[in-house]
Design an enzyme around this catalytic site. Structure first.
Site, PDB file in Angstrom:
ATOM      1  CB  SER A   1      78.781 101.937  16.702  1.00  0.00           C
ATOM      2  OG  SER A   1      78.211 102.972  17.445  1.00  0.00           O
TER       3      SER A   1
ATOM      4  CE1 TYR B   1      79.761 105.113  11.948  1.00  0.00           C
ATOM      5  CE2 TYR B   1      78.289 105.463  13.818  1.00  0.00           C
ATOM      6  CZ  TYR B   1      79.490 104.991  13.307  1.00  0.00           C
ATOM      7  OH  TYR B   1      80.403 104.414  14.149  1.00  0.00           O
TER       8      TYR B   1
ATOM      9  CE  LYS C   1      80.834 101.567  12.220  1.00  0.00           C
ATOM     10  NZ  LYS C   1      82.132 101.112  11.736  1.00  0.00           N
TER      11      LYS C   1
END
Ligand code: NAD
Ligand code: UFG
Length: 357
Positions: free
Chosen positions: A124, A148, A152
Site C-alpha cells: 500500500s 496496519y 505492510k
C-alpha cells in the site's frame, strides 16, 4: 497450472479474479470471508461464465493450505488476504499483526515447501507515511504511521529477506494508491461493513440515501481548494496491473516494488463534483476538522510500472465514479444476499461452486 488467489472474495481480489479468468488463467481462490461475502464468488462466475475451485479457509490454517497445494498444481500466488482498516488497526493492533504477518509467513513457508516461488503481494502507498514530496517514487523514504501500515512494511521486509536467502524466488510488491470504482457490470464492487471509512463508498452511500451527508475532513490544506488530494485508481486498472505483475514473476526471478497509481491527484471537492455528474445526485457535505493522521497530498509516480510491467492506468475519474455509482445503485446494501456456508473447508455445492474448469 493454477494461480492461487488469497483474499479473492474481497474488493480488489474479486476484480482480479474476473480479469484472470477473462484472460484464460486457471485460478484457485481462498478466503475466510472475514471481510467479504460468498456472494462475491458467485458473481465472479456469473460475470465470467467460468468456474473455479474455491476454498473457505483461513490462511492461518497451515494444514488446510498444504492440502490446497497438494490438490492443485499451483504455479504462482497473488496474496490479497489481510485486514485493511487503518483506524481499526490502532484499536486492535495484535489482531492486525497476527492476521496479516502470520498468514504471510504461513503462506511463504508453504510455498517454499511445495517449491512455488512466484508471488505477487498487495502492499500500500501507506508505507510512504507522510510523503516529503509528490509524485512519490518507489525509492521514497518509507515510514508507516499506524499498525496496519507497519504490517505492510514488515511484510515487504520479510519478502526482501526471503529473496536474499533464495534468489530463485520471484516477487512483485505492488503499492496501491486509492482504488475506487467497480466492474462495469455493476455486479461486483466495494462492500464495506458498517459506515464506510473511505471517501468513495461514503459518497456513494450519501448518493443512494443511506447516509445523510459527507463530512469533508479539512479544507485548510495547502492544495487548490484546501481539501485533501489523492491518487484514485479504477479497481479494474488495478486488477490488470496484477496480470502484468504475474507475467513478470512468471518469466523472471528477483524482487521488485511497483507503485500502482495514475500519477494524478484529485481533491475531495473534485471527487464530490465528479460523482454528482456521474450519478445525477446532489451530495450534501459539510467541512469538519481534519482526520488525525491524514496527509494533504498523495499521488504516485507510476513510471516504473509503465516501463517494467508495460502497465498504465487508463480509466479516468468520470469512469471511476460512473462505475462506483452503477454498483451502488444496483446493490443498495452491497452483497446483501448472503449465501450460507456449511463446510469450513470447501464449498462443493453445485449452485454455489465449482470444482475445476
Ligand atoms: P478486502 O478486505 O475487501 O479483501 C481482503 C480479503 O482477505 C477479504 O475477502 C477477507 O475476507 C480476506 N482475508 C483476510 N484475512 C484472511 C485470512 N486470514 N484468511 C483468509 N482470508 C482472509 O480488501 P481489499 O480492498 O480487496 O484489499 C486487498 C489487499 O490490498 C489487502 O491486503 C489490503 O491491505 C491491500 N490494499 C488495499 C487498499 C484499498 O484501499 N482497498 C489500498 C492498499 C492496499
Ligand atoms: N475523506 C473525507 N471524508 C470521508 C472520508 C475521506 O473528507 O468521509 C478524505 C480524506 O481526508 C482524504 C481523502 O478523502 O483526503 C481520501 O480518504 P480515504 O479514507 O478514502 O483514503 P486514504 O488516502 O486516507 O487511505 C486509503 C486507504 C489506506 C491506504 C491509502 C493509500 O484507506 O489503507 O489509501 O493506498 F493505505
Amino acid at each position: 497450472m493454477a494461480i492461487l488467489i488469497t483474499g479473492g472474495a474481497g474488493y480488489i481480489g474479486s476484480h482480479t479474479c474476473v480479469e484472470l479468468l477473462n484472460a484464460g488463467y486457471e485460478i484457485v481462490v481462498l478466503d475466510n470471508f472475514i471481510n467479504s461475502k460468498p456472494e462475491a464468488i458467485k458473481r465472479i462466475t456469473e460475470i465470467t461464465g467460468c468456474t473455479f475451485k474455491f476454498y473457505y479457509n483461513d490462511l492461518l490454517d497451515k494444514k488446510s493450505l498444504e492440502e490446497i497445494f497438494l490438490e492443485n498444481k499451483i504455479e504462482a500466488v497473488i496474496h490479497f488476504a489481510g485486514l485493511k482498516a487503518v483506524g481499526e488497526s490502532v484499536y486492535i493492533p495484535l489482531q492486525y499483526y497476527h492476521n496479516n504477518i502470520l498468514s504471510t509467513l504461513v503462506l511463504c513457508e508453504t510455498m517454499k515447501k511445495y517449491n512455488v516461488k512466484k508471488l505477487v503481494f498487495s502492499s500500500s502507498a501507506t508505507v510512504y507515511g507522510a510523503p516529503e514530496k509528490c509524485p512519490i517514487s518507489e525509492n521514497s523514504p518509507l515510514r508507516a504511521l499506524n499498525p496496519y501500515g507497519r504490517t505492510k512494511l514488515m511484510i515487504e521486509e520479510i519478502l526482501q529477506d526471503l529473496y536474499v536467502s533464495d534468489t530463485n524466488w520471484s516477487i512483485s510488491i505492488l503499492r496501491y494508491f486509492n482504488p475506487i470504482g467497480a466492474h462495469e457490470s455493476g455486479q461486483i464492487g466495494e462492500d464495506p461493513h458498517g459506515v464506510p471509512n473511505n471517501l468513495m463508498p461514503y459518497i456513494a452511500q450519501v448518493a443512494i440515501g443511506k447516509l445523510k451527508e459527507l463530512n469533508v475532513f479539512g479544507d485548510q490544506y495547502s492544495t487548490n481548494d484546501g481539501t485533501g488530494v489523492r491518487d484514485y485508481i479504477h479497481v479494474v486498472d488495478l486488477a490488470l496491473g496484477h496480470l502484468r505483475a504475474l507475467e513478470k514473476v512468471t518469466y523472471s526471478t528477483g524482487i521488485e516494488v511497483y507503485n500502482l497509481g495514475t500519477g494524478k491527484g484529485y481533491s475531495v471537492l473534485e471527487m464530490i463534483s465528479a460523482f454528482e455528474i456521474a450519478s445525477g445526485k446532489k451530495i450534501p457535505y459539510k467541512i469538519v476538522d481534519p482526520r488525525p493522521g491524514d496527509v494533504a497530498v498523495c499521488y504516485a509516480d507510476p513510471v516504473k510500472a509503465m516501463e517494467s510491467l508495460g502497465w498504465i492506468a487508463k480509466k479516468g475519474i468520470n469512469e471511476m465514479c460512473e462505475d462506483a455509482w452503477r454498483w451502488q445503485n444496483k446493490n443498495k446494501n452491497g452483497y446483501e444476499k448472503n449465501l450460507h456456508i456449511e463446510s469450513p473447508h470447501f464449498i462443493p455445492s453445485e449452485d454455489f461452486l465449482i470444482r475445476s474448469k
